[in-house]
Design a protein around this motif. Sequence first.
Motif, PDB file in Angstrom:
ATOM      1  N   PRO A   1     -19.340  52.853  25.318  1.00 40.48           N
ATOM      2  CA  PRO A   1     -19.500  51.916  24.488  1.00 40.48           C
ATOM      3  C   PRO A   1     -18.699  51.155  25.336  1.00 40.48           C
ATOM      4  CG  PRO A   1     -19.203  54.418  24.242  1.00 40.48           C
ATOM      5  CD  PRO A   1     -19.819  53.856  25.352  1.00 40.48           C
ATOM      6  N   ILE A   2     -18.470  50.218  24.433  1.00 37.55           N
ATOM      7  CA  ILE A   2     -17.331  49.052  24.792  1.00 37.55           C
ATOM      8  C   ILE A   2     -16.707  48.043  23.202  1.00 37.55           C
ATOM      9  CG2 ILE A   2     -17.404  46.495  26.162  1.00 37.55           C
ATOM     10  CD1 ILE A   2     -17.852  48.682  28.485  1.00 37.55           C
ATOM     11  N   GLY A   3     -15.383  48.291  23.462  1.00 35.98           N
ATOM     12  CA  GLY A   3     -14.839  47.598  22.547  1.00 35.98           C
ATOM     13  C   GLY A   3     -15.202  48.033  21.068  1.00 35.98           C
ATOM     14  N   ALA A   4     -15.567  46.972  20.446  1.00 34.35           N
ATOM     15  CA  ALA A   4     -16.533  47.048  19.143  1.00 34.35           C
ATOM     16  C   ALA A   4     -17.700  47.171  19.766  1.00 34.35           C
ATOM     17  CB  ALA A   4     -15.971  46.385  18.477  1.00 34.35           C
ATOM     18  N   GLY A   5     -18.498  47.108  20.528  1.00 35.39           N
ATOM     19  CA  GLY A   5     -20.016  47.157  20.523  1.00 35.39           C
ATOM     20  C   GLY A   5     -20.056  48.289  21.641  1.00 35.39           C
ATOM     21  N   GLY A   6     -20.677  47.691  22.289  1.00 38.42           N
ATOM     22  CA  GLY A   6     -22.484  48.746  23.636  1.00 38.42           C
ATOM     23  C   GLY A   6     -23.045  48.527  24.346  1.00 38.42           C
ATOM     24  N   LEU A   7     -23.485  49.352  25.464  1.00 39.31           N
ATOM     25  CA  LEU A   7     -24.687  48.980  25.912  1.00 39.31           C
ATOM     26  C   LEU A   7     -25.469  50.263  26.001  1.00 39.31           C
ATOM     27  CD1 LEU A   7     -26.284  47.558  27.372  1.00 39.31           C
ATOM     28  CD2 LEU A   7     -25.260  48.254  29.253  1.00 39.31           C
ATOM     29  N   LEU A   8     -27.011  49.844  25.028  1.00 48.10           N
ATOM     30  CA  LEU A   8     -27.926  51.164  24.583  1.00 48.10           C
ATOM     31  C   LEU A   8     -28.512  51.308  25.273  1.00 48.10           C
ATOM     32  CD1 LEU A   8     -28.594  52.963  22.778  1.00 48.10           C
ATOM     33  CD2 LEU A   8     -29.606  51.773  21.002  1.00 48.10           C
ATOM     34  N   VAL A   9     -29.617  52.427  25.899  1.00 48.19           N
ATOM     35  CA  VAL A   9     -30.767  51.814  27.240  1.00 48.19           C
ATOM     36  C   VAL A   9     -31.469  52.946  25.961  1.00 48.19           C
ATOM     37  CG1 VAL A   9     -32.198  52.250  29.103  1.00 48.19           C
ATOM     38  CG2 VAL A   9     -29.368  51.175  28.849  1.00 48.19           C
ATOM     39  N   GLU A  10     -32.578  53.022  26.282  1.00 46.48           N
ATOM     40  CA  GLU A  10     -33.622  53.392  25.576  1.00 46.48           C
ATOM     41  C   GLU A  10     -33.954  54.510  26.588  1.00 46.48           C
ATOM     42  OE1 GLU A  10     -35.870  51.102  21.562  1.00 46.48           O
ATOM     43  OE2 GLU A  10     -34.874  50.531  23.642  1.00 46.48           O
ATOM     44  N   ARG A  11     -34.593  55.776  26.440  1.00 45.74           N
ATOM     45  CA  ARG A  11     -35.358  56.330  27.470  1.00 45.74           C
ATOM     46  C   ARG A  11     -36.398  55.541  27.331  1.00 45.74           C
ATOM     47  NH1 ARG A  11     -39.202  60.222  27.620  1.00 45.74           N
ATOM     48  NH2 ARG A  11     -39.935  59.935  25.775  1.00 45.74           N
ATOM     49  N   GLN A  12     -37.341  55.423  26.492  1.00 45.67           N
ATOM     50  CA  GLN A  12     -38.624  54.409  26.750  1.00 45.67           C
ATOM     51  C   GLN A  12     -38.016  52.887  26.205  1.00 45.67           C
ATOM     52  OE1 GLN A  12     -41.294  54.999  28.295  1.00 45.67           O
ATOM     53  NE2 GLN A  12     -41.181  57.481  27.341  1.00 45.67           N
TER      54      GLN A  12
ATOM     55  N   VAL B   1     -12.943  55.693  23.299  1.00 45.50           N
ATOM     56  CA  VAL B   1     -14.229  54.898  21.917  1.00 45.50           C
ATOM     57  C   VAL B   1     -14.867  55.539  20.695  1.00 45.50           C
ATOM     58  CG1 VAL B   1     -15.238  55.277  24.421  1.00 45.50           C
ATOM     59  CG2 VAL B   1     -15.772  57.128  23.006  1.00 45.50           C
ATOM     60  N   LEU B   2     -13.535  56.577  19.566  1.00 46.24           N
ATOM     61  CA  LEU B   2     -13.614  56.935  18.115  1.00 46.24           C
ATOM     62  C   LEU B   2     -13.265  56.537  17.479  1.00 46.24           C
ATOM     63  CD1 LEU B   2     -14.055  61.080  19.403  1.00 46.24           C
ATOM     64  CD2 LEU B   2     -15.754  59.574  19.398  1.00 46.24           C
ATOM     65  N   ALA B   3     -13.704  56.752  16.529  1.00 44.02           N
ATOM     66  CA  ALA B   3     -12.217  55.837  15.611  1.00 44.02           C
ATOM     67  C   ALA B   3     -11.858  56.699  14.350  1.00 44.02           C
ATOM     68  CB  ALA B   3     -13.744  55.565  14.206  1.00 44.02           C
ATOM     69  N   GLU B   4     -12.267  57.921  15.370  1.00 46.29           N
ATOM     70  CA  GLU B   4     -11.350  58.849  14.504  1.00 46.29           C
ATOM     71  C   GLU B   4     -10.294  60.231  15.400  1.00 46.29           C
ATOM     72  OE1 GLU B   4     -13.244  61.377  12.239  1.00 46.29           O
ATOM     73  OE2 GLU B   4     -15.372  61.380  13.120  1.00 46.29           O
ATOM     74  N   PRO B   5      -9.524  60.933  15.350  1.00 45.69           N
ATOM     75  CA  PRO B   5      -8.730  62.021  15.869  1.00 45.69           C
ATOM     76  C   PRO B   5     -10.426  62.993  16.410  1.00 45.69           C
ATOM     77  CG  PRO B   5      -7.193  61.480  14.643  1.00 45.69           C
ATOM     78  CD  PRO B   5      -8.365  60.322  13.778  1.00 45.69           C
ATOM     79  N   LEU B   6     -10.266  63.243  17.608  1.00 43.92           N
ATOM     80  CA  LEU B   6     -11.252  64.532  17.896  1.00 43.92           C
ATOM     81  C   LEU B   6     -10.891  65.640  17.461  1.00 43.92           C
ATOM     82  CD1 LEU B   6     -13.114  65.844  20.162  1.00 43.92           C
ATOM     83  CD2 LEU B   6     -11.909  65.055  22.044  1.00 43.92           C
ATOM     84  N   GLN B   7      -9.470  66.309  18.008  1.00 44.36           N
ATOM     85  CA  GLN B   7      -8.417  67.218  17.382  1.00 44.36           C
ATOM     86  C   GLN B   7      -9.587  68.411  16.073  1.00 44.36           C
ATOM     87  OE1 GLN B   7      -7.244  68.536  20.288  1.00 44.36           O
ATOM     88  NE2 GLN B   7      -6.783  70.223  19.460  1.00 44.36           N
TER      89      GLN B   7
END
Length: 514
Positions: A91-102, A415-421
């Motif tokens: 996750p980077i800010g409002a986006g992120g870098l996704l790497v698929e397995r394939q 990186v979460l949009a809600e509290p983890l607790q």
Amino acid sequence: MTDAPADVIVVGGGHNGLVAATYLARAGHRVSVFEGRRELGGAVASAEIFEGVAARLSRFSYLISLLPTSIIDELGLRLELRSRQVGSYTPIGAGGLLVERQEGRATRDSFRTLTGDEREYQAWAAFKDRLHELAAVIEPTLTQPLPRAEELRSRIDAELWAAVVEQPLGQLVESTFSDDTVRGLVFTDALIGTFASAHDPSLRQNRCFLYHVIGNRSGEWRVPVGGMGAVTAELIRVAEEAKVEIHTDGPVETIKPLGEGGATLRLANGESITAKTILVNCAPATLQRLLGETYSSPVGSQTKINIVLRRLPRFRSEIEPAMGFAGTLHLGQGYSRLQAAYEEALAGHIPDPMPCEVYCHTLTDGSILDPELRAAGYHTLTLFGMHTPPALFTADPEGSRERARDAALRSLQDVLAEPLQPCLALDRRGEPCVEVMTPLDIEAELGMPGGNIFHGDLAWPWLADDAAAATAAERWGVATSHPGILLCGSGAVRGGAVSGLGGHNAAMAILEDD
């Protein structure tokens, strides 16, 4: 003193010790295993660690890459190693870098969105191809006598060999990639359990990186169905079928080498046993202590956190949790942040926020949860915090453990949009299901000096061109300075991680002598 009924004694009932014992017993040796703890398997274990929560977590080690298919097949292990849907997500800010397995269009598009053009993705794809070429040469040698460095060097592109083996890895990372996130994604494989910077002249980061990218010629890390405890259960099964004699609660206090080879072991209960061959499935530093020799403790560098969730939390980037948590989730692992965290730890401070990797076992294999928890949407997380050597915890173990916990969970919360607790499951006492283990805790639980998960710095998986290779033990990378005492664990030349290689290669050295 009584003679042991075995001609081979294995000190330590971790996975490597069981592998060695089974190979040797099947070949006709009388083998006894002495494990100091009540349970076999060492770090390859599962446990219900939260009271009242029926989740069997892989408490220490958690993924498998280096275990060769040949060892699984030869021992007849009934294991399923399952591929994950996703390679990684950062996750980077409002986006992120996704790497698929394939890797496909989604990976390419993710690189383009992050970096603005195709250049970084093209560099990434070419880099992965070069690593596969490296793995194709080195990986098949792991279950053979050690090759000479020159033999491998002659089969690998000279520039690649120099970049991985002779120069600090940071030079390769910085010359290949320009984006900080991509650089960090690549370099994290050099830091698992290893305290080093990108330009450390010891090259320990290079060796760690190499082991992480050559497993089964692809570097893929797979999920053991049933958890790590399923791996140990299978190793126990085949060892018992081979008539290996197994003793638990049998810690060894001293080892006294015999002049003609072999040694006498003294157990904590006062019993002495002698055998012509001793396989040591513990750290080299532990062996030196048992021999009464001076030694220095290795340095681990990780904080392991086990978590049970009522449900997966949502991401700020709005990626579906079932996708974002499906592979390795990278947190705070930009290249510059990794270096800053290393410098903070070097100065005596717990990195905050802590660079972390997070893995969700239950998205790939839900069998470690009981049916009620699965139906309710529960999940497990394994969080692996970096750059946390034992020196950060010695002065105040309890307080520093809490600070490490908070720093690691902050990295996830960021990186979460809600509290983890509110997402955390609660145990029978109403406490959140979060277990934290520092290097000191790992040492106390498993007897690994310094909490080092590799039993010490990893070695190159080959012989130096001028190294001795007069004995079978030297040729297989399991020799010690005492005839008849061999390493069979992660401290062997090709030890480290859940691979069975230390056990296999020690057994092969003995069988070669036979």
